[in-house]
Every structure is written in structure tokens, then in C-alpha cells.
Scaffold this motif. Structure first.
Motif, short mmCIF file in Angstrom:
data_model
loop_
_atom_site.label_atom_id
_atom_site.label_comp_id
_atom_site.label_asym_id
_atom_site.label_seq_id
_atom_site.Cartn_x
_atom_site.Cartn_y
_atom_site.Cartn_z
N GLY A 120 -2.80 13.35 -8.26
CA GLY A 120 -3.23 13.49 -6.88
C GLY A 120 -2.23 12.95 -5.88
O GLY A 120 -1.18 12.39 -6.25
N ASN A 121 -2.56 13.12 -4.60
CA ASN A 121 -1.74 12.60 -3.52
C ASN A 121 -2.10 11.15 -3.26
O ASN A 121 -3.27 10.80 -3.12
N GLY A 122 -1.08 10.29 -3.17
CA GLY A 122 -1.33 8.86 -3.04
C GLY A 122 -2.10 8.48 -1.80
O GLY A 122 -3.06 7.69 -1.87
N MET A 123 -1.73 9.02 -0.64
CA MET A 123 -2.43 8.69 0.61
C MET A 123 -3.89 9.11 0.54
O MET A 123 -4.79 8.36 0.94
N SER A 124 -4.13 10.32 0.03
CA SER A 124 -5.50 10.81 -0.06
C SER A 124 -6.33 9.97 -1.02
O SER A 124 -7.50 9.68 -0.76
N MET A 125 -5.73 9.56 -2.14
CA MET A 125 -6.46 8.74 -3.12
C MET A 125 -6.82 7.39 -2.55
O MET A 125 -7.90 6.84 -2.83
N ILE B 11 0.83 -1.20 0.00
CA ILE B 11 0.00 0.00 0.00
C ILE B 11 0.87 1.25 0.00
O ILE B 11 0.61 2.21 -0.74
N MET B 12 1.90 1.25 0.83
CA MET B 12 2.81 2.40 0.89
C MET B 12 3.48 2.63 -0.46
O MET B 12 3.60 3.77 -0.92
N TRP B 13 3.91 1.56 -1.09
CA TRP B 13 4.56 1.66 -2.41
C TRP B 13 3.59 2.18 -3.45
O TRP B 13 3.93 3.06 -4.25
N MET B 14 2.34 1.68 -3.44
CA MET B 14 1.35 2.13 -4.42
C MET B 14 0.99 3.60 -4.20
O MET B 14 0.79 4.35 -5.17
N ALA B 15 0.89 4.02 -2.93
CA ALA B 15 0.59 5.43 -2.65
C ALA B 15 1.69 6.34 -3.18
O ALA B 15 1.42 7.40 -3.75
N GLU B 16 2.94 5.94 -3.00
CA GLU B 16 4.05 6.74 -3.50
C GLU B 16 4.09 6.75 -5.02
O GLU B 16 4.44 7.76 -5.65
N LEU B 17 3.69 5.63 -5.65
CA LEU B 17 3.64 5.59 -7.12
C LEU B 17 2.60 6.57 -7.65
O LEU B 17 2.84 7.26 -8.65
N ILE B 18 1.44 6.64 -6.99
CA ILE B 18 0.41 7.58 -7.43
C ILE B 18 0.91 9.01 -7.30
O ILE B 18 0.71 9.85 -8.19
N THR B 19 1.57 9.32 -6.18
CA THR B 19 2.08 10.68 -5.97
C THR B 19 3.12 11.05 -7.02
O THR B 19 3.15 12.18 -7.52
N GLN B 20 3.99 10.11 -7.38
CA GLN B 20 5.11 10.39 -8.28
C GLN B 20 4.70 10.33 -9.76
O GLN B 20 5.12 11.17 -10.55
#
Length: 444
Positions: free
Chosen positions: A173-178, A160-169
Motif C-alpha cells: 500500500g501507499n505509506g501516507m494512506s496507511m 513518520i515521513m521515513w516510516m511512510a516511505e518504508l511502507i511504500t517501498q
């Protein structure tokens, strides 16, 4: 709006980002339905149904918690670690200095990841203890199943942490918020259908109409007010002095510094929600500790009670939770705004570029003016967020309708805030390519 969506998919780079974000969200939702090995899904669901304190946690995981899936811990360990690192940066000058350098930011990110895994380990052990009745032990090797479950939850948190950072980068949008946005949306329809079917079985059809009508009316009001506040800003005028560079006359133009009323967006709500779930989690892990139950009841309030039990108490029984929620939201609104908005840097940049605020001397006077203005702007936004969050919790205490708690002010503000922020990013991408966006009235 539809033209803007079509325009967004016309831009290859933007289309890839949107599709990439959607693909990551779909993978996240698929993982939320894959149970961890060695668990009895039906027994886990029964324990979760009888545990009202897990309701908000289950909402933020999109139903993954009640299934003990590989993503049962959700994004909360990562958010908690981020909160701790933000506090440490404000308290430790070395970390603050590191955050201003590229290598230092990478180091802080790495520390946050390690801290996330540590928090996830503690939460995984606690969750294993809460759902211990649903664990299927391997005969002869009783310790292997718990070890396998904890290891699976840790791997799920890392994913989950990796996917959130991928969305941000790489996405929009912001990965955590998404991640939280997708979890809340995924729980919306099932909860409404469950409440509808419960009232149908009870023979109270009118309760469905009044409940859904009240919820929709409240949501529309909150959405309208949230958008109004989110779009509000104070514009500080800036004038640039004329200067001669070669044969050209530069400067002399005027612009402004936009200060948003709610500059922290949904971050205070997310941070406050993450902290308020901690007492409830600890109370479930230590049911025999009476003082922990009392602390959790005071801090978590309505989250600790079923609607039927809540109706037997005075409507103001959750005043401790309301007070703590309001204070935390106001605190994090100021705290996060101070982290992302530095008046000293803005003042220095204006001075270096030959800009000044009319009537304000450059240097420390400009810094103090911007800081004073920002503090005044943040206050109404913070009070608004706190009022919406506490107001829906009060409605839940009065009516006993769990939908006000699960899809009240906190959830709506998160959904609307994330949607607006994502739309703004798409809007900026479209403007760079001379396309009309969501907020433009013209046609492409």
C-alpha cells in the motif's frame, strides 16, 4: 476472502511485506502514545477537549494531538509538502521534466522532505502556542522546554515521513494512506464508547441505540456506494495490427485501456482535508485576529464549533465549508488524475507498439479522444466524492452528532479506499503466483 488471506501468508515475499507493514503501523501507534518531554498530559488533554477546531486534526493523528505525543503533527506536513510539489510540477516545466527521470525523482523527493520539515517547524511552533498552558518549564531555563518540545515534534515528523516511505517501498500500500487509515481506525472505538457512556450517564439509553444504528446504517450505505464507484471503469478498446517478426506473426489481438471512474482514489479527500485544517490552525494560533476567526469559521465551518453551539445556529451555517470542500475535491480529482494519467504518453506507447483505437486515427486524434473520455469519466467520480463528504457534514450540522463529522463520508471513503487499494496489491501479488485472491470466485 479467508482463503485469500491464507494464500497471502503462504507466499514468503508477500508475507514479509504484510508483516513489515503491520510492524511499522504498530510502531507508529506506539509513538502516538508517547508524550513529548516537558508537557503536562492532563492539561494538554483539557485544552484539546475545549477546542473543537482540533477535532479533525486529532482524528488524522489517531489521538496523538490531544496527548501532545512525539507524533502529534502526524502525516499532514508530509501531505501538505506533497501537494505543494505536485502544484509546482504542473507549473514549472523543469520539475515536470525531472519527474520523468530517476535522478530527478530522487531530487524532487529530497526537496519534498526538506519542505516537510519546514512546514512541520511552523506547525510545531503554532501547536506550542496553542498548548502553552500545558508546558512545564524547567526552572531557571525557561527557553529550554519549548526548544525541546519543538525539536521532539520535528524528529517525530521525520520518523513518520521515513516510516511512510518504508511502507511504500518495502510494504503493502501507499505509506501516507496507511498512516491516515491506521489513525482513523484507532479513533473509531474510543469515540463510540465515549458517546455511549455520555448518553448512559444522561439516562438516555434510546439515544445510544438510535445513534449507533443510524451511524452503522449510513456507513453501510456509503461503503456499498464507495465500492461500487471504486470498481467502476470505462474500457477503451484497443486493437493491435498484425506484423511479421522473423517467422512469427505478432499482434492482431485486442485488449482495452481501463479508465477508472475514481482514478484519484482517496487522494482528493486527503488533500482537501489537509488544506481545510489550515484556517482552523491559524485561527487557534492568532485568537485575537478577528478577520482570521471569520475566515476560519467560513472555511472550516462545523470544525470550529462544539455540537452544543452548533445546534443554536441554523443548520446551513456551514455552507462556506461545504462549498469549499466540494470545489477542492473536484479540483484535486481532476488535478491528480492529470498528473498520474498522461494521454500523450499512452498515445505514443500505442503507436510504438502498433496499437490503435478502432475508428480513431493514431497520434493527436487518439490523444484528444483519451483525454476527452478521461475528463468525462473523472466528473461523476469527483461529484460522488464531494457529495459524500459534504452530505455527512450536513448531517452533522442538522443532528449535532460529532460522530458524523469524525466518521462521516471523508473518513469512510479513506478507510474503504485504502482497504481496496491494499487488497488490489495483494491480489496482483497472488495472481503472479497462481493463487486465488480477494476478488476471485474460484478456489485455490
Amino acid at each position: 476472502m479467508f482463503n485469500a488471506i491464507v494464500n497471502a501468508f503462504k507466499v514468503p515475499d508477500l508475507r514479509k511485506k504484510i508483516l513489515f507493514t503491520l510492524a511499522i503501523v504498530v510502531l507508529y501507534r506506539i509513538g502516538a502514545h508517547i508524550p513529548a518531554p516537558g508537557v503536562d498530559v492532563y492539561a494538554i488533554a483539557e485544552v484539546a477537549a475545549n477546542n473543537a477546531a482540533l477535532g479533525l486534526l486529532n482524528l488524522f493523528t489517531g489521538g496523538a494531538l490531544e496527548q501532545m505525543s512525539i507524533f502529534a503533527l502526524g502525516i499532514m506536513p508530509y501531505i501538505t509538502a506533497s501537494i505543494i510539489m505536485q502544484l509546482l510540477k504542473a507549473a514549472i516545466p523543469t520539475l515536470d521534466k525531472m519527474s520523468k527521470e530517476e535522478a530527478g525523482r530522487r531530487k524532487i523527493t529530497q526537496i519534498t522532505r526538506y519542505m516537510t520539515m519546514g512546514i512541520a517547524l511552523v506547525e510545531a511552533i503554532g501547536m506550542l502556542w496553542i498548548f502553552r498552558d500545558g508546558v512545564i518549564n524547567i526552572p531557571g531555563v525557561a527557553w529550554l522546554t519549548p526548544l525541546l518540545i519543538v525539536g521532539t515534534l520535528l524528529v517525530g515528523t521525520a520518523l513518520i515521513m521515513w516510516m511512510a516511505e518504508l511502507i511504500t517501498q518495502r510494504g503493502i500500500g501507499n505509506g501516507m494512506s496507511m498512516m491516515i487509515f491506521s489513525s482513523i481506525v484507532a479513533m473509531f472505538i474510543p469515540v463510540i464508547l465515549e458517546a455511549f457512556s455520555r448518553n448512559v450517564l444522561a439516562g438516555d439509553i434510546w439515544a445510544n441505540v438510535s445513534m449507533i444504528g443510524t451511524l452503522i446504517f449510513a456507513m453501510l450505505i456509503v461503503i456499498f456506494v464507495v465500492i461500487y464507484i471504486e470498481e467502476g471503469q470505462r474500457r477503451i478498446p484497443v486493437q493491435y495490427a498484425k506484423r511479421v517478426v522473423g517467422r512469427r506473426v505478432m499482434g492482431g489481438s485486442g485488449t482495452y485501456i481501463p479508465l477508472k471512474v475514481n482514478g484519484a482514489n482517496v487522494i482528493p479527500m486527503i488533500f482537501a482535508s489537509a488544506i481545510l485544517t489550515i484556517p482552523a490552525q491559524l485561527a487557534q494560533m492568532m485568537p485575537q485576529v478577528n478577520w482570521m476567526q471569520e475566515v476560519a469559521m467560513f472555511a472550516s465551518g462545523p470544525m470550529m464549533l462544539d455540537p452544543d453551539l452548533l445546534m443554536a445556529l441554523p443548520w446551513y451555517a456551514g455552507w462556506g465549508n461545504w462549498l469549499i470542500t466540494f470545489i477542492l475535491i473536484v479540483f484535486f480529482a481532476y488535478f491528480y488524475t492529470a498528473l498520474v494519467f498522461n494521454p500523450i504518453d499512452i498515445s505514443d506507447n500505442l503507436r510504438k507498439q502498433g496499437g490503435f483505437i478502432p475508428g480513431i486515427r493514431p497520434g493527436q486524434n487518439t490523444t484528444r479522444y483519451i483525454e476527452k473520455t478521461m475528463n468525462r469519466i473523472v466528473l461523476p467520480g469527483a461529484l460522488f466524492l464531494g457529495t459524500i463528504a459534504v452530505g455527512t457534514s450536513i448531517l452533522f450540522s442538522i443532528t449535532g452528532n460529532a460522530m458524523f463529522m469524525q466518521f462521516g463520508g471523508t473518513s469512510i471513503i479513506i478507510m474503504v479506499g485504502v482497504s481496496l487499494e491494499t487488497m488490489r496489491q495483494i491480489e496482483s501479488q497472488l495472481k503472479m503466483r497462481n493463487y486465488d485472491g480477494f476478488f476471485n470466485k474460484g478456489k485455490s
